[in-house]
Enzyme design. Sequence first.
Site, PDB file in Angstrom:
ATOM      1  N   ALA A  12      22.431  22.790 -30.066  1.00 48.78           N
ATOM      2  CA  ALA A  12      23.428  24.022 -29.840  1.00 48.78           C
ATOM      3  C   ALA A  12      22.626  25.120 -29.677  1.00 48.78           C
ATOM      4  O   ALA A  12      23.233  26.110 -29.591  1.00 48.78           O
ATOM      5  CB  ALA A  12      24.266  24.177 -31.370  1.00 48.78           C
ATOM      6  N   GLY A  13      21.200  25.067 -29.593  1.00 46.70           N
ATOM      7  CA  GLY A  13      20.558  26.405 -29.357  1.00 46.70           C
ATOM      8  C   GLY A  13      20.779  26.915 -27.778  1.00 46.70           C
ATOM      9  O   GLY A  13      21.312  26.117 -26.937  1.00 46.70           O
ATOM     10  N   ARG A  17      15.317  32.095 -23.850  1.00 43.38           N
ATOM     11  CA  ARG A  17      14.118  32.473 -22.980  1.00 43.38           C
ATOM     12  C   ARG A  17      13.972  31.643 -21.888  1.00 43.38           C
ATOM     13  O   ARG A  17      13.174  31.751 -21.104  1.00 43.38           O
ATOM     14  CB  ARG A  17      13.131  32.201 -24.245  1.00 43.38           C
ATOM     15  CG  ARG A  17      12.615  33.673 -25.171  1.00 43.38           C
ATOM     16  CD  ARG A  17      11.616  33.086 -26.179  1.00 43.38           C
ATOM     17  NE  ARG A  17      12.006  32.021 -27.051  1.00 43.38           N
ATOM     18  CZ  ARG A  17      11.128  31.498 -27.864  1.00 43.38           C
ATOM     19  NH1 ARG A  17       9.896  31.498 -27.422  1.00 43.38           N
ATOM     20  NH2 ARG A  17      11.691  30.462 -28.587  1.00 43.38           N
ATOM     21  N   GLY A  80      22.627  27.491 -38.384  1.00 38.11           N
ATOM     22  CA  GLY A  80      21.417  26.847 -39.117  1.00 38.11           C
ATOM     23  C   GLY A  80      21.160  25.421 -39.008  1.00 38.11           C
ATOM     24  O   GLY A  80      22.152  24.837 -38.452  1.00 38.11           O
ATOM     25  N   GLY A 139       7.832  25.825 -39.463  1.00 40.62           N
ATOM     26  CA  GLY A 139       8.116  25.746 -40.902  1.00 40.62           C
ATOM     27  C   GLY A 139       6.720  25.081 -41.306  1.00 40.62           C
ATOM     28  O   GLY A 139       6.344  24.305 -40.771  1.00 40.62           O
ATOM     29  N   LYS A 351      17.578   7.060  11.857  1.00 41.87           N
ATOM     30  CA  LYS A 351      18.596   7.151  10.801  1.00 41.87           C
ATOM     31  C   LYS A 351      19.701   5.907  10.888  1.00 41.87           C
ATOM     32  O   LYS A 351      20.035   5.740  12.017  1.00 41.87           O
ATOM     33  CB  LYS A 351      19.257   8.496  10.967  1.00 41.87           C
ATOM     34  CG  LYS A 351      20.338   8.875  10.058  1.00 41.87           C
ATOM     35  CD  LYS A 351      21.672   9.505  10.495  1.00 41.87           C
ATOM     36  CE  LYS A 351      22.528   8.445  11.266  1.00 41.87           C
ATOM     37  NZ  LYS A 351      23.917   9.364  11.556  1.00 41.87           N
ATOM     38  N   TYR A 387      26.084  11.290  19.044  1.00 40.42           N
ATOM     39  CA  TYR A 387      26.862  12.005  18.487  1.00 40.42           C
ATOM     40  C   TYR A 387      27.472  13.016  19.634  1.00 40.42           C
ATOM     41  O   TYR A 387      27.163  13.624  20.233  1.00 40.42           O
ATOM     42  CB  TYR A 387      26.390  13.199  17.559  1.00 40.42           C
ATOM     43  CG  TYR A 387      27.220  14.195  16.592  1.00 40.42           C
ATOM     44  CD1 TYR A 387      28.427  13.587  16.014  1.00 40.42           C
ATOM     45  CD2 TYR A 387      26.827  15.397  16.752  1.00 40.42           C
ATOM     46  CE1 TYR A 387      29.352  14.381  15.396  1.00 40.42           C
ATOM     47  CE2 TYR A 387      27.925  16.204  16.073  1.00 40.42           C
ATOM     48  CZ  TYR A 387      29.006  15.744  15.312  1.00 40.42           C
ATOM     49  OH  TYR A 387      29.681  16.842  14.664  1.00 40.42           O
ATOM     50  N   ALA A 423      11.437   4.960  32.822  1.00 39.04           N
ATOM     51  CA  ALA A 423      11.079   6.038  32.270  1.00 39.04           C
ATOM     52  C   ALA A 423      12.122   7.129  32.738  1.00 39.04           C
ATOM     53  O   ALA A 423      12.272   7.158  34.034  1.00 39.04           O
ATOM     54  CB  ALA A 423       9.723   6.346  32.372  1.00 39.04           C
TER      55      ALA A 423
END
Length: 458
Positions: A12-13, A17, A80, A139, A351, A387, A423
Amino acid sequence: MTPLLSIIILAAGQGTRMKSDLPKVLHELGDRSLLEHVHDVARELGPRIIQVVYGHGGEQVRERLTHLRVQWVEQAQQRGTGHAVEMAMPRVPDDDIVLVLYGDVPLVRRETLSRLVQAAEQSGFGLLTATLTDPTGYGRIVRDARGKVARIVEHKDANTAERAIAEINTGMMAIPARRLRAWLSRLENNNSQGEFYLTDVVGMAVGEGVEVQTVAPASLEEIMGVNNKQQLAELERAYQRLQAQQLMTQGVTLRDPARCDVRGKVTVGRDVCIDINVLLSGEVRLGNRVNIGPNCVLRDVVVGDDVTILANSVIEQSVIGNHCAIGPFARIRPETQLADGARIGNFVEIKKAQVGPGSKINHLSYVGDTTVGANVNIGAGTITCNYDGANKHQTIIGDDAFIGSGTQLVAPVEVGAGATIGAGSTICRDAPAGELTLSRSPQKTVTGWKRPQKKSKH
Ligand code: UD1
Ligand code: CA
């Protein structure tokens, strides 16, 4: 009978930062969000239920992670860690063991968590602690004269002597549900932050004669959390080190383990060799004796045996057969299949094409929406004009065809087996099998022609 496991992931924080619009637990290590990493290790423990406590930006987290098999629990107001766990308790049966994890601590290992759960089964309380050279912010674990855990004091509530304690609470703990539920109901928020601290249940347990058994992680990155972009980057490195170790354990030669990144799942054969600055992402399967040169990117690719991929090649969503050679500077785009022994050279873009066995496209070409037969040679600078500005069209090239350099194949078009294209041709109609087809404007020479001269200025 060993008790079943209920896992609660605190997420839930706010993550202020991180300076980001994205909720903290959605930031990624490798190809997965922090929360997914925690979820995945939680899942490996075989729990009855995984609950995620979400708060700020939580809807975004839920929407992005709908594929996770978890129960979402909203904690509208962050009051908390104790309050957060309490939110998830209604779904936890009394006889389960509750394992508390953090959504922003992604690299904790299954073995470590298994030991933590075992500690809870044995003593009634398992607590994951670590000893840090700089424990600031955490802690602290306060022990009694006999060295038993007595309570946890939060940094903000600690006195000077307590702040000197190097053993810290990682936040991860395992506790039988029935007792935890009772202790949570007695929590108070008369502390410096006005929060309901989960850590206060440690003192309550000790008060009831429960011995809190501590467990240490195998390495410190397991307990590292992400609060800012620096820590995110550090954990990404740690994660990549682990991936590299795994690859090397499987026999892969990494020229520099610090310069190969894995963002997904990689499976390997024997004697695979990977040069520097290679990125493997999505699902990548490498066969035996695959050599990948420097600066290559492979995403969702299956590669056969004895394949060489030379420097600076990019391959996506493709299948590469055995004995193929690719690159340097080749680009192979999605839905391409190279049959055994095909060769794709420098500055070639492929492709959505099938290239038959032994066929070569060695220099400066674009081949898209094309089927190439076996043993075809496609000369330098060949372009499939697939295309027309509105639709894509197919090119078909038969076995043993030879396409001369600088040819444009205007699709839809077919070149028959064994055909030769002169070619520089622009091929707009089908070229018959076995014949020479070419389109070339006649060459002429203007005799006596003079180059223009620069006018002299006066
Ligand atoms: C907590 C521990 C501390 C430990 C440290 C390890 C408490 C009271 N303190 O401190 O002993 O050393 O973690 O990093 O538990 N969260 C919620 N809802 C809330 C509050 C927090 O879901 O109302 C979540 C946060 O998103 C985070 C985790 O719980 O994932 C820890 O919260 P945070 O505020 O970072 O706790 P700390 O004060 O760092
Ligand atoms: Ca924290």
